[in-house]
Design an enzyme around this catalytic site. Structure first.
Site, mmCIF file in Angstrom:
data_model
loop_
_atom_site.group_PDB
_atom_site.id
_atom_site.type_symbol
_atom_site.label_atom_id
_atom_site.label_comp_id
_atom_site.label_asym_id
_atom_site.label_seq_id
_atom_site.Cartn_x
_atom_site.Cartn_y
_atom_site.Cartn_z
ATOM 1 C CE LYS A 489 -0.344 -0.278 5.061
ATOM 2 N NZ LYS A 489 -0.813 -1.125 6.240
ATOM 3 N NE ARG A 584 -6.883 0.336 10.688
ATOM 4 C CZ ARG A 584 -5.515 0.220 10.304
ATOM 5 N NH1 ARG A 584 -4.722 1.072 10.313
ATOM 6 N NH2 ARG A 584 -5.258 -0.938 9.706
ATOM 7 C CE1 TYR A 712 9.953 32.520 2.032
ATOM 8 C CE2 TYR A 712 10.410 30.440 2.196
ATOM 9 C CZ TYR A 712 10.116 31.382 1.389
ATOM 10 O OH TYR A 712 9.796 31.340 0.267
ATOM 11 C CG MET A 761 6.931 23.911 -1.524
ATOM 12 S SD MET A 761 5.886 24.923 -2.671
ATOM 13 C CE MET A 761 4.886 25.887 -1.815
HETATM 14 C C1 LIG Z 1 -0.199 -2.020 6.816
HETATM 15 C C2 LIG Z 1 -0.760 -3.156 7.408
HETATM 16 C C3 LIG Z 1 0.083 -4.146 7.723
HETATM 17 C C4 LIG Z 1 1.552 -4.212 7.479
HETATM 18 O O1 LIG Z 1 2.144 -3.790 9.019
HETATM 19 P P1 LIG Z 1 3.563 -3.465 9.221
HETATM 20 O O2 LIG Z 1 3.748 -3.141 10.800
HETATM 21 O O3 LIG Z 1 4.130 -2.644 8.293
HETATM 22 O O4 LIG Z 1 4.318 -4.869 8.891
HETATM 23 C C5 LIG Z 1 -0.492 -5.404 7.950
HETATM 24 N N1 LIG Z 1 -1.792 -5.573 8.105
HETATM 25 C C6 LIG Z 1 -2.681 -4.435 7.784
HETATM 26 C C7 LIG Z 1 -4.353 -4.568 7.741
HETATM 27 C C8 LIG Z 1 -2.057 -3.391 7.587
HETATM 28 O O5 LIG Z 1 -3.070 -2.059 7.166
#
Ligand SMILES: *Cc1c(COP(=O)(O)O)cnc(C)c1O
Length: 817
Positions: A489, A584, A712, A761
């Site tokens: 991701k 979550r 700045y 920036m």
């Molecule tokens: C991002 C994520 C992981 C990976 O976690 P790491 O600590 O980076 O290994 C595993 N499971 C879910 C659901 C995630 O969102």
């Protein structure tokens, strides 16, 4: 009489086997250890090595790739393939080494053996550059110097070779004896000896003695006394010796080294007179490696004038293939440092791992110094290109052009690089992966310049081998049969998209996971065929999910129902997320009766997996809660599993859970940050390799008076006269504003320098007072020394954020060895 190629009975005889299963008459020319890297299956012998992975498990793959000859040690595989030749031995690695040793004994070419802590590969490559005019040289490909790499290198010796240059590397005692027997060097070179600490050895002297075993029968031994301290000269190997030194009297005693315009002028005493040479490098390691080559040329009898003339033409060697973005949606692999068949095969394998474009194009020059007749050479190359799925060949040079007729794919030929450049517009590069590979004299950098997108001065370099190494690190911790889902991701945690996914696909992870549908679509378009889970599948994207065969994570009754309503298929794979404490996304305990009712009453979906996410797997203080989450999860997963009449995959472990909670591996693990080299659950990330290096450059240098301010808001006040370097990275590139005013540091020439004033920036300013720096110098934002973990600490965040914040404006360049 030289016996080559080898018949199976002949190999069996060499290996001392009385019986073996022989089905077919074949002639063996190639030794293979990786089932994926097969070029000529009929003449290949596959070694089922058992190291980190069991090579027997890859026999099926090798068989599918056409291999019919195997050396194995596990008898249960000996009857598997009715039409295969099978040699059953006790130790497959020992068999490989024995075969190479026997091969070496057939040839009486001159051989140079190289070992040391650093510089082996560079010295080997440079000796090749320096001596190619006088010898037909066979050398180790890349840095093949291990117990496996050495036999594979030596196996390549052919009758036309007049000089072999091989490197040897060891990591524990008694390894060198084996390598010495295979290489049998006449001339020995000891390069730089690194740190005194000697992992794998009881002492530095034990390590040195082990290395010196390589040279035990050499005629000539080339070394520096400073690296053999603790051993009397008379006890050193070599019938004759040639010494070089920066410190003391030696055959080649370096007197001084003077930098001039990015080069170094070296003056030394040799046979009582002063001699000199100019080496076209400015870093210390390259200068030392050049001195070692200088000593070697002199020791071999070249005159100081000849040596100087040749050293002057040395070129930097990069052992890595670079993958970059090209023009018109192309990807470009740049590999113009070596041009021989074995490096071409390696580069083509990398080309094959990258599936992001429908078409693969190779730009190839004439190859030299292969010791083969042109006709045979280009025939071999044509077979290789066909085997490696090259769709289009653009050949540059008179020899490859003369062999036109041999290539079965789309082709264009040019006499010279200039011809290519003039016809460039008519070549229509578009949406393809292009491998550029040419001998030095063709100056293919002129071609890469046309095809590659301009890389700005701020780049993130991604080491794909390190990433693969990290995958292997975690794989080794898994119980047999546990699957791997790799989390890619957010552009693979900022490291890249299909480039990383293609590598993971090649390394056979089982699943990929992305956050959003768009990310999944991009991977499908980038040639990813393996299953991809989408963690936030918005209902408006269901259509695209099904169209691209993505697998949604369903996390509550509402989305479950709407997906079932939407989908018009049977057994569409989905994944159920259970909330065990993260709060979550995920089904909760009260949802269960309804959930079970729904999933047992529909044919439309198939629950491929059930999973949950841990909230604190990296920290000991949360271990009790982690255990509670695992227990809650197991209970729910059991209920779901029992309700269904097929098997589901259960998974809960993220990176740190793999390293800290081995009991939670279940059927699959989800590796994220660990792939990219970080694991908060492992002290100092020991065992993991740094994947990403972020670099920028100095745009301007200013000398500022005391009491002036920088940037700045007049925040950067100088208390004394000082020097400021402006560098090309700012908060829009992902360098957080919190790094301003001395909080953040960068590395220039190995020195840490603080920021001054606020981060702008697109730029920021560094205090480089007292440092010898100039415009264009490289500046490291993070690497394996100045780690992302350190940066995270400086601004009170976590490595995940530092890595994913590097903006897409910063170009990624991928390296592969
Ligand atoms: C991002 C994520 C992981 C990976 O976690 P790491 O600590 O980076 O290994 C595993 N499971 C879910 C659901 C995630 O969102």
């Amino acid at each position: 009489m030289i016996n080559f190629p080898y018949t199976i009975p002949h190999i069996a005889e060499i290996l001392g086997l009385k019986s073996f299963k022989k089905m077919k008459q074949v002639l063996i020319t190639k030794l293979v250890i990786d089932s994926r890297a097969v070029t000529e299956p009929e003449g290949s012998l596959f070694f089922a090595l058992t190291g980190k992975r069991d090579g027997h498990k890859y026999m099926a793959d090798a068989y599918a790739n056409g291999i019919r000859n195997f050396v194995i040690s596990d008898p249960q595989y000996s009857q598997q393939y009715a039409d295969a030749n099978i040699l059953l031995v006790n130790d497959v690695l020992a068999a490989l080494q024995k075969l190479a040793k026997n091969h070496r004994e057939q040839y009486n070419l001159k051989v140079i053996g190289i070992t040391g802590s650093n510089g082996k590969t560079i010295v080997k490559e440079w000796l090749y550059q320096l001596l190619a005019a006088d010898f037909n040289i066979i050398r180790s490909p890349k840095s093949f110097n291990s117990q496996i790499g050495v036999p594979l290198s030596v196996w390549e010796i052919q009758k036309e070779h007049t000089l072999g240059v091989f490197e040897a590397g060891i990591s524990k005692v008694n390894e060198m004896d084996v390598l010495e027997e295979i290489i049998k060097p006449d001339i020995g070179i000891l390069t730089n000896l690194g740190e005194a600490h000697a992992e794998g050895f009881s002492s530095a002297i034990e390590k040195l003695n082990e290395k010196l075993k390589l040279f035990k029968d050499t005629e000539l031994f080339i070394y520096a006394p400073e690296y053999t301290e603790g051993i009397l000269k008379d006890n050193l190997p070599g019938k004759t010796k040639f010494t070089w030194s920066l410190k003391e009297d030696a055959d080649l005693q370096v007197l001084f080294i003077e930098p001039v315009d990015g080069q170094n002028y070296i003056i030394a005493k040799y046979k009582g007179v002063e001699i000199s040479c100019l080496v076209p490098f400015n870093d210390q390691a390259s200068v030392e490696n050049a001195i070692i080559c200088w000593a070697t040329l002199l020791a071999l009898g070249y005159s100081p004038e000849q040596a100087d003339e040749r050293l002057d033409k040395l070129t930097r060697v990069s052992m890595r293939l670079e993958l970059k973005n090209g023009i018109n949606q192309c990807s470009v692999i740049d590999d113009s440092y070596s041009a021989d068949i074995s490096s071409l095969a390696i580069a083509l394998d990398f080309l094959n791992i990258q599936n992001q474009h429908p078409k693969r194009t190779l730009v190839l020059s004439d190859l030299y110094e292969t010791g083969k007749d042109n006709r045979i050479l280009y025939k071999e190359i044509a077979a290789l290109l066909k085997q490696k799925n090259v769709d289009r060949l653009i050949g540059v040079g008179p020899n490859i052009m003369a062999s036109k007729g041999l290539f079965p794919m789309e082709t264009r030929f040019f006499e010279s690089t200039q011809g290519f450049i003039e016809s460039f517009p008519s070549l229509h590069f578009n949406n393809e992966t292009i491998l550029i590979k040419g001998a030095r004299k063709f100056e293919f950098e002129r071609i890469s310049k046309l095809i590659e997108q301009k890389v700005h001065d701020t780049v993130m370099e991604i080491d794909l081998n390190a990433l693969a190494g990290n995958l292997q690190f975690y794989r080794a911790k898994l119980s047999p049969g546990v699957k791997i889902m790799a989390m890619v991701k957010a552009f693979s945690y900022g490291s890249g998209s299909f480039e990383i996914a293609n590598l993971l696909q090649y390394h056979k992870v089982d699943y990929l996971a992305v956050a959003y549908t768009d990310e999944g679509i991009a991977l499908r378009k980038g040639g990813i065929k393996m299953p991809i889970m989408v963690m936030s599948p918005e209902p408006s994207a269901f259509d695209a999910i099904v169209r691209y065969k993505l697998e949604p994570e369903l996390y509550n009754l509402e989305i479950l129902n709407s997906f079932i309503d939407f989908v018009n298929e049977v057994n569409y794979p989905v994944h159920l997320k259970i909330d065990t404490g993260m709060h979550r996304l995920g089904f909760e305990e009260p949802d269960l009766p309804e959930l079970l009712n729904i999933i047992t009453n529909t044919e439309k979906i198939k629950v491929t997996s059930v999973f949950s996410h841990l909230v604190g797997s990296e920290e000991g203080m949360h271990d009790d809660f982690t255990k509670l989450q695992i227990a809650r999860f197991n209970k729910v997963a059991d209920m779901i599993g029992n309700a269904l009449d097929y098997k589901i995959i259960r998974h809960i472990s993220n990176t740190s859970a793999i390293s800290r909670h081995p009991d939670a591996q279940l059927d699959m693990v989800r590796i994220g940050i660990g792939l990219y080299g970080f694991d908060a659950g492992i002290k100092d990330n020991k065992g993991l390799q740094t994947v990403a290096v972020l670099k920028t450059t100095i745009t301007q240098i200013k000398h500022i008076k005391a009491d002036e301010t920088v940037g700045y808001g007049r925040r950067g006040l100088l208390h004394a006269d000082g020097t400021i370097a402006t560098v090309k990275i700012g908060y829009a590139d992902g360098y957080n504003r919190a790094f301003g005013n001395g909080v953040g540091r960068m590395l220039i020439k190995g020195k840490l320098v603080p920021t001054v004033g606020v981060i702008c920036m697109d730029m920021c300013m560094l205090d480089v007072t007292g440092l010898d720096v100039k415009t264009g110098d490289e500046v490291i934002v993070f690497n394996d020394q100045l780690t992302i973990a350190k940066l995270a600490k400086q601004i009170n965040t976590i490595p995940y954020e530092i890595l994913t914040n590097v903006s897409q404006r910063v170009k990624r360049v991928y390296f592969y060895e």
